[in-house]
Write an enzyme that holds these catalytic residues in place. Sequence first.
Site, mmCIF file in Angstrom:
data_model
loop_
_atom_site.group_PDB
_atom_site.id
_atom_site.type_symbol
_atom_site.label_atom_id
_atom_site.label_comp_id
_atom_site.label_asym_id
_atom_site.label_seq_id
_atom_site.Cartn_x
_atom_site.Cartn_y
_atom_site.Cartn_z
ATOM 1 N N GLU A 81 12.127 23.053 -0.558
ATOM 2 C CA GLU A 81 13.202 23.658 -1.531
ATOM 3 C C GLU A 81 13.196 22.148 -2.881
ATOM 4 O O GLU A 81 13.375 22.472 -3.757
ATOM 5 C CB GLU A 81 14.631 23.689 -0.882
ATOM 6 C CG GLU A 81 14.512 24.639 0.311
ATOM 7 C CD GLU A 81 14.016 26.165 -0.134
ATOM 8 O OE1 GLU A 81 13.659 26.372 -1.504
ATOM 9 O OE2 GLU A 81 13.464 26.748 0.593
ATOM 10 N N GLU A 138 5.575 29.623 -5.332
ATOM 11 C CA GLU A 138 5.774 29.285 -3.759
ATOM 12 C C GLU A 138 4.438 28.772 -3.513
ATOM 13 O O GLU A 138 4.469 27.830 -2.547
ATOM 14 C CB GLU A 138 5.892 30.692 -3.033
ATOM 15 C CG GLU A 138 7.383 31.202 -3.282
ATOM 16 C CD GLU A 138 8.558 30.269 -3.152
ATOM 17 O OE1 GLU A 138 8.257 29.259 -2.035
ATOM 18 O OE2 GLU A 138 9.759 30.704 -3.294
ATOM 19 N N ASP A 179 11.153 42.167 -4.066
ATOM 20 C CA ASP A 179 11.450 41.692 -2.704
ATOM 21 C C ASP A 179 10.309 42.150 -1.642
ATOM 22 O O ASP A 179 9.997 41.533 -0.636
ATOM 23 C CB ASP A 179 12.778 42.156 -2.183
ATOM 24 C CG ASP A 179 13.231 41.354 -1.164
ATOM 25 O OD1 ASP A 179 12.954 39.946 -1.176
ATOM 26 O OD2 ASP A 179 13.790 41.741 -0.339
ATOM 27 N N TYR A 189 2.838 32.084 -0.687
ATOM 28 C CA TYR A 189 2.752 30.779 0.039
ATOM 29 C C TYR A 189 1.574 30.352 0.215
ATOM 30 O O TYR A 189 1.480 29.100 0.019
ATOM 31 C CB TYR A 189 3.993 30.880 0.959
ATOM 32 C CG TYR A 189 5.254 31.229 0.763
ATOM 33 C CD1 TYR A 189 5.713 32.596 0.586
ATOM 34 C CD2 TYR A 189 6.519 30.159 0.958
ATOM 35 C CE1 TYR A 189 7.019 32.865 0.326
ATOM 36 C CE2 TYR A 189 7.501 30.472 0.354
ATOM 37 C CZ TYR A 189 7.929 32.127 0.142
ATOM 38 O OH TYR A 189 9.396 32.193 -0.139
ATOM 39 N N HIS A 212 10.483 22.624 -4.924
ATOM 40 C CA HIS A 212 10.669 23.522 -6.194
ATOM 41 C C HIS A 212 11.348 22.830 -7.477
ATOM 42 O O HIS A 212 11.305 23.641 -8.383
ATOM 43 C CB HIS A 212 11.747 24.673 -5.523
ATOM 44 C CG HIS A 212 10.894 25.825 -4.761
ATOM 45 N ND1 HIS A 212 9.858 26.614 -5.630
ATOM 46 C CD2 HIS A 212 11.125 26.327 -3.890
ATOM 47 C CE1 HIS A 212 9.541 27.604 -4.567
ATOM 48 N NE2 HIS A 212 10.240 27.369 -3.476
HETATM 49 N N1 BES Z 1 12.542 30.840 -2.979
HETATM 50 C C1 BES Z 1 12.229 31.065 -1.690
HETATM 51 C C2 BES Z 1 13.507 32.045 -1.110
HETATM 52 C C3 BES Z 1 13.279 33.456 -1.677
HETATM 53 C C4 BES Z 1 11.987 33.943 -1.958
HETATM 54 C C5 BES Z 1 14.282 34.113 -2.045
HETATM 55 C C6 BES Z 1 11.818 35.345 -2.507
HETATM 56 C C7 BES Z 1 14.035 35.458 -2.352
HETATM 57 C C8 BES Z 1 13.003 36.024 -2.801
HETATM 58 C C9 BES Z 1 12.546 29.660 -0.939
HETATM 59 O O1 BES Z 1 12.264 28.598 -1.528
HETATM 60 C C10 BES Z 1 11.748 29.932 0.127
HETATM 61 O O2 BES Z 1 10.559 29.944 0.269
HETATM 62 N N2 BES Z 1 12.422 29.781 1.510
HETATM 63 C C11 BES Z 1 11.773 29.793 2.834
HETATM 64 C C12 BES Z 1 11.448 28.651 3.512
HETATM 65 C C13 BES Z 1 10.244 27.670 3.187
HETATM 66 C C14 BES Z 1 10.241 26.368 3.817
HETATM 67 C C15 BES Z 1 8.971 28.376 3.393
HETATM 68 C C16 BES Z 1 12.430 30.524 3.950
HETATM 69 O O3 BES Z 1 13.689 31.034 3.335
HETATM 70 O O4 BES Z 1 12.158 30.921 4.737
HETATM 71 ZN ZN ZN Z 2 9.934 28.606 -1.762
#
Ligand code: BES
Ligand code: ZN
Length: 631
Positions: free
Chosen positions: A317, A339, A398, A406, A320
Amino acid sequence: MTAQSLSFLLCGVACLTACSPAPDADQEQARQPQPILTMDHHSHARPDEARITHLDLDVSVDMVAKRITGSARYDIEGTGDRIIFDTDGLRIDSVTLGDGSEAEYVLGDSTFLGRPLTVMLPNGEKRVSIAYSTSAGARALQWLRPEQTADRTHPFLFTQGQAILTRTWIPVQDSPGIRFTYNATVRVPKELMAVMSATNPTKRSADGSYTFKQERAIPAYLIALAVGDLEFAPIGERTGVYAERSVVKKAAWEFADVERMLESAEALYGPYRWGRYDLIVLPPSFPFGGMENPCLTFATPTIIAGDRSLTALVAHELAHSWSGNLVTNATWDDFWLNEGFTVYFEHRICELVYGPERTAMQAVLGIQDLRATMEHLEADGHAADTHLRLDLEGRNPDDGMNEVAYEKGCALLRTLESRVGRPVFDGFLRDYFDTFAFQSMTTDRFVEHLRNKLLDPNKIEFDIAAWIDGPGLPADAVLPESDRFAMVDAELAHWMSGTPAADLKTTDWGTFEWMHFLRHLPKSMTDAQMTQLDAAFHFSDSGNAELLVAWLENCIRNDHDEAYAQLDSFLNRVGRRKYLVPLYTALIDTEKGRLTAQTIYRTARPNYHAVSVRTLDDLLAWKDNKPPATF
Ligand code: BES
Ligand code: ZN
């Protein structure tokens, strides 16, 4: 599909590349060129006509009626005689112009993108004010009863904007390509505290009124608010954590490495441009692991494992703050630019803070996730969702956001790094963040920049199209390897050939070795084997959510009844979608499991956030708040 994003160049690329890195963020913002305006098929906004540059938000939060009411006043630029906002489920009470006179406006039809609100701008008008309130179904908002919080005495509210949910609590141009600054006044019951993705208070105010400033221009999906009985604990000079009283000390201990992470990140890719970096630990229903809201990362309590083993999420985070918040994907089709870069950057921070051996394990686990996701997508006829550039037109963004952005995104950067060497690649990335700071980026624009600044000058032949618009992992992918996992594999083989679990050599294993172990247990095991494993390693008592979930997946697959009470309690308490999906998916594989899933979901569903509910309703074929008729 290429060039889905039509770009209106207000100033040439020459002007963009001429902007040199600026040490001071305010000067840097002032010097930024006009943005490149990209058509975004998930927003009704027409930034080529008129776009917002600043928001003054003034709202009251009614924790009993579960409603936010107030006004959003905007500064506008552009030459059009109208401006289009996104709204979704909002009640619009009035729209006025800068002089207080009533504006002419029209609310369009409702689709999955909400309703466009078109406001006429007579005589070059540059100010609009919208009085509004939210509805009960506002999907950005999760209103929690006291029992759903850690301290169980006060209600709690948090917002989640990404991807297209901000429009359910603020009328706004809800496109990641449109950036604006904001100030906010938020009134909450005086026993509660409010925090936002902006400058924040550290103490409760006497009257429940709080003011916020976000002086860096951000897209709408990064506006965030949380309201609860919060305390603040500092961690370092620029870092700290907000949480409920019973959580805040544990959280400050767990996140102690954040200061080193911040320094490491700056050493890699330049100054942190957002002032403070704080975290807030939310109640367990938060549907994500973390959300990179500027100045204030929102985090799930499930990363508090008690041993700092899950803090890579903080590195993610934090990263980001460069990839995503500073240089932002222009549309959700370009999500991998947020990502993929962030996972790569996260690994680089973790290498510096935790060392290469541990980070290699983390990276290999990510590739395992990627392979599983790609198999599912291909099997379900969604092979195009394995491309880095997505085509999400007509779909809720979504639905296309998964491990591909990622992990394939990160693999591309790792592969490029290996072709030019780390020093050259780091120079390229540092320059990328400086050059495009506070701007949005399309995939096409990135590819052009990559060619001009990295591939051509270094005479690298590289099939970038195979990565961007092709399926799966291209043959030239450079993938991580872990010697530690080879050792785990050897222990797994011993166990499978009869060595008792208690005799395996596991004394120096950490979370990642255990995750690899749990993921590679045989698909089918006897009850005696499961009992033996749990007696030796106490998985079912694990306070580490990653390990508990990986263990519970094994239990479901092998119908290990002893684990069901634990499973029931976990699914009723935790709303993190990344954990819910594999557990419910494993359950619905058998007839008995389906019934269990339905029983648990019936009671747990009201505790989940709308984001998780949407995914699980689909998975469990749940319609109109009911299980499918066949059950
Ligand atoms: N920005 C994302 C969360 C997100 C993605 C919210 C798409 C809504 C739509 C956040 O940075 C994220 O990637 N979170 C991951 C954790 C990360 C360590 C891979 C999660 O929530 O698992
Ligand atoms: Zn992320």
